[in-house]
Design a protein around this motif. Sequence first.
Motif, PDB file in Angstrom:
ATOM      1  N   PRO A   1       9.067   8.761   6.319  1.00 34.60           N
ATOM      2  CA  PRO A   1       8.310   8.493   7.558  1.00 34.60           C
ATOM      3  C   PRO A   1       6.910   9.097   7.538  1.00 34.60           C
ATOM      4  CG  PRO A   1      10.536   9.228   8.083  1.00 34.60           C
ATOM      5  CD  PRO A   1      10.347   9.428   6.600  1.00 34.60           C
ATOM      6  N   ASP A   2       6.750  10.227   6.865  1.00 36.30           N
ATOM      7  CA  ASP A   2       5.428  10.849   6.779  1.00 36.30           C
ATOM      8  C   ASP A   2       4.499  10.072   5.848  1.00 36.30           C
ATOM      9  OD1 ASP A   2       6.236  12.750   8.553  1.00 36.30           O
ATOM     10  OD2 ASP A   2       6.266  14.418   7.139  1.00 36.30           O
ATOM     11  N   VAL A   3       5.057   9.470   4.804  1.00 39.55           N
ATOM     12  CA  VAL A   3       4.236   8.628   3.923  1.00 39.55           C
ATOM     13  C   VAL A   3       3.686   7.463   4.731  1.00 39.55           C
ATOM     14  CG1 VAL A   3       4.224   7.127   1.888  1.00 39.55           C
ATOM     15  CG2 VAL A   3       5.488   9.291   1.834  1.00 39.55           C
ATOM     16  N   GLN A   4       4.547   6.862   5.542  1.00 40.69           N
ATOM     17  CA  GLN A   4       4.102   5.744   6.379  1.00 40.69           C
ATOM     18  C   GLN A   4       3.072   6.205   7.400  1.00 40.69           C
ATOM     19  OE1 GLN A   4       8.015   4.553   7.619  1.00 40.69           O
ATOM     20  NE2 GLN A   4       8.276   3.176   5.886  1.00 40.69           N
ATOM     21  N   ALA A   5       3.278   7.380   7.972  1.00 38.92           N
ATOM     22  CA  ALA A   5       2.310   7.928   8.934  1.00 38.92           C
ATOM     23  C   ALA A   5       0.972   8.204   8.251  1.00 38.92           C
ATOM     24  CB  ALA A   5       2.858   9.206   9.568  1.00 38.92           C
ATOM     25  N   PHE A   6       1.016   8.675   7.013  1.00 38.46           N
ATOM     26  CA  PHE A   6      -0.208   8.915   6.255  1.00 38.46           C
ATOM     27  C   PHE A   6      -0.967   7.614   6.043  1.00 38.46           C
ATOM     28  CE2 PHE A   6      -2.010   9.391   1.783  1.00 38.46           C
ATOM     29  CZ  PHE A   6      -3.199   9.960   2.204  1.00 38.46           C
ATOM     30  N   VAL A   7      -0.263   6.554   5.676  1.00 38.43           N
ATOM     31  CA  VAL A   7      -0.912   5.249   5.465  1.00 38.43           C
ATOM     32  C   VAL A   7      -1.598   4.789   6.740  1.00 38.43           C
ATOM     33  CG1 VAL A   7      -0.513   2.799   4.991  1.00 38.43           C
ATOM     34  CG2 VAL A   7       0.585   4.522   3.579  1.00 38.43           C
ATOM     35  N   VAL A   8      -0.894   4.865   7.866  1.00 39.67           N
ATOM     36  CA  VAL A   8      -1.454   4.421   9.146  1.00 39.67           C
ATOM     37  C   VAL A   8      -2.681   5.257   9.504  1.00 39.67           C
ATOM     38  CG1 VAL A   8      -1.021   4.285  11.632  1.00 39.67           C
ATOM     39  CG2 VAL A   8       0.708   3.457  10.011  1.00 39.67           C
ATOM     40  N   GLU A   9      -2.556   6.572   9.403  1.00 36.64           N
ATOM     41  CA  GLU A   9      -3.681   7.439   9.756  1.00 36.64           C
ATOM     42  C   GLU A   9      -4.861   7.220   8.810  1.00 36.64           C
ATOM     43  OE1 GLU A   9      -4.797  12.085  10.706  1.00 36.64           O
ATOM     44  OE2 GLU A   9      -2.761  11.611  10.066  1.00 36.64           O
TER      45      GLU A   9
ATOM     46  N   ALA B   1       0.841  -1.208   0.000  1.00 33.60           N
ATOM     47  CA  ALA B   1       0.000   0.000   0.000  1.00 33.60           C
ATOM     48  C   ALA B   1       0.873   1.254   0.000  1.00 33.60           C
ATOM     49  CB  ALA B   1      -0.934   0.000   1.205  1.00 33.60           C
ATOM     50  N   THR B   2       1.945   1.233   0.778  1.00 36.83           N
ATOM     51  CA  THR B   2       2.857   2.376   0.827  1.00 36.83           C
ATOM     52  C   THR B   2       3.540   2.575  -0.524  1.00 36.83           C
ATOM     53  OG1 THR B   2       3.208   2.010   3.185  1.00 36.83           O
ATOM     54  CG2 THR B   2       4.819   3.370   2.055  1.00 36.83           C
ATOM     55  N   GLU B   3       3.883   1.474  -1.188  1.00 36.09           N
ATOM     56  CA  GLU B   3       4.559   1.562  -2.481  1.00 36.09           C
ATOM     57  C   GLU B   3       3.639   2.081  -3.590  1.00 36.09           C
ATOM     58  OE1 GLU B   3       6.180  -2.322  -3.218  1.00 36.09           O
ATOM     59  OE2 GLU B   3       7.673  -2.123  -1.618  1.00 36.09           O
ATOM     60  N   VAL B   4       2.358   1.718  -3.552  1.00 35.76           N
ATOM     61  CA  VAL B   4       1.443   2.155  -4.615  1.00 35.76           C
ATOM     62  C   VAL B   4       0.771   3.492  -4.310  1.00 35.76           C
ATOM     63  CG1 VAL B   4       1.009  -0.207  -5.386  1.00 35.76           C
ATOM     64  CG2 VAL B   4      -0.595   0.879  -3.788  1.00 35.76           C
TER      65      VAL B   4
ATOM     66  N   THR C   1       0.721   6.339  -6.814  1.00 31.64           N
ATOM     67  CA  THR C   1      -0.151   6.175  -7.971  1.00 31.64           C
ATOM     68  C   THR C   1      -1.529   6.766  -7.676  1.00 31.64           C
ATOM     69  OG1 THR C   1       1.008   4.148  -8.573  1.00 31.64           O
ATOM     70  CG2 THR C   1      -1.156   4.479  -9.561  1.00 31.64           C
ATOM     71  N   VAL C   2      -1.979   6.591  -6.445  1.00 37.32           N
ATOM     72  CA  VAL C   2      -3.300   7.086  -6.042  1.00 37.32           C
ATOM     73  C   VAL C   2      -3.229   8.562  -5.652  1.00 37.32           C
ATOM     74  CG1 VAL C   2      -5.200   6.752  -4.408  1.00 37.32           C
ATOM     75  CG2 VAL C   2      -3.916   4.774  -5.241  1.00 37.32           C
ATOM     76  N   PHE C   3      -2.188   8.897  -4.907  1.00 39.94           N
ATOM     77  CA  PHE C   3      -1.980  10.272  -4.437  1.00 39.94           C
ATOM     78  C   PHE C   3      -0.579  10.719  -4.874  1.00 39.94           C
ATOM     79  CE2 PHE C   3      -4.616   8.197  -1.078  1.00 39.94           C
ATOM     80  CZ  PHE C   3      -5.786   8.923  -1.252  1.00 39.94           C
ATOM     81  N   PRO C   4      -0.421  11.235  -6.089  1.00 37.74           N
ATOM     82  CA  PRO C   4       0.916  11.595  -6.582  1.00 37.74           C
ATOM     83  C   PRO C   4       1.668  12.581  -5.689  1.00 37.74           C
ATOM     84  CG  PRO C   4      -0.673  11.646  -8.374  1.00 37.74           C
ATOM     85  CD  PRO C   4      -1.454  11.441  -7.102  1.00 37.74           C
ATOM     86  N   TRP C   5       0.952  13.420  -4.960  1.00 40.40           N
ATOM     87  CA  TRP C   5       1.577  14.420  -4.111  1.00 40.40           C
ATOM     88  C   TRP C   5       2.352  13.825  -2.940  1.00 40.40           C
ATOM     89  CZ3 TRP C   5      -0.750  13.497   0.449  1.00 40.40           C
ATOM     90  CH2 TRP C   5      -2.079  13.080   0.443  1.00 40.40           C
ATOM     91  N   VAL C   6       2.156  12.532  -2.608  1.00 41.75           N
ATOM     92  CA  VAL C   6       2.915  11.948  -1.489  1.00 41.75           C
ATOM     93  C   VAL C   6       4.403  11.894  -1.794  1.00 41.75           C
ATOM     94  CG1 VAL C   6       0.983  10.571  -0.604  1.00 41.75           C
ATOM     95  CG2 VAL C   6       2.681   9.495  -2.083  1.00 41.75           C
ATOM     96  N   ARG C   7       4.770  12.036  -3.059  1.00 40.07           N
ATOM     97  CA  ARG C   7       6.194  12.035  -3.430  1.00 40.07           C
ATOM     98  C   ARG C   7       6.953  13.182  -2.759  1.00 40.07           C
ATOM     99  NH1 ARG C   7       3.539  10.802  -8.525  1.00 40.07           N
ATOM    100  NH2 ARG C   7       3.991   8.651  -9.105  1.00 40.07           N
ATOM    101  N   PHE C   8       6.243  14.214  -2.355  1.00 40.27           N
ATOM    102  CA  PHE C   8       6.886  15.342  -1.683  1.00 40.27           C
ATOM    103  C   PHE C   8       7.062  15.118  -0.181  1.00 40.27           C
ATOM    104  CE2 PHE C   8       4.913  17.361  -5.443  1.00 40.27           C
ATOM    105  CZ  PHE C   8       6.069  17.839  -6.042  1.00 40.27           C
TER     106      PHE C   8
END
Length: 119
Positions: free
Chosen positions: A53-61, A36-39, A42-49
């Motif tokens: 650790p924040d990407v992982q926190a976003f997934v959890v939240e 889910a973190t890797e894809v 593709t769903v939210f292109p802005w997560v590249r910024f």
Amino acid sequence: MLSTASRAAEEAEVTSATTKLFVAMMQKDDRVRTLATEVLPTVFPWVRFLPKPDVQAFVVELMDVLEAAESLGNPAPVAHVIAMWKNTAGVYADPEVLAVLKKRGDDLGEVAAPDSTTA
């Protein structure tokens, strides 16, 4: 938009089932969380910024809020979480804004409410 009540109920049921399935898979297997973190870009292109650790926190939240919001039948909290993380990514995407927010300085105290008569 016109829709029948039965159609709206069917859409809500599909969304609920999909959310429950996805959350259960995320809770069951670390590989699903990793995938889910890797894809996510593709769903939210802005997560590249976001920092990793924040990407992982976003997934959890997002998973926590998806589960809770589904139990209420209210998607508003999910939309709010996505909007807040997107705004955070926007800060990381702008080096000038990020520099200002990272700058340490003295607390200038309480800010007065704007004067409503000048607005």
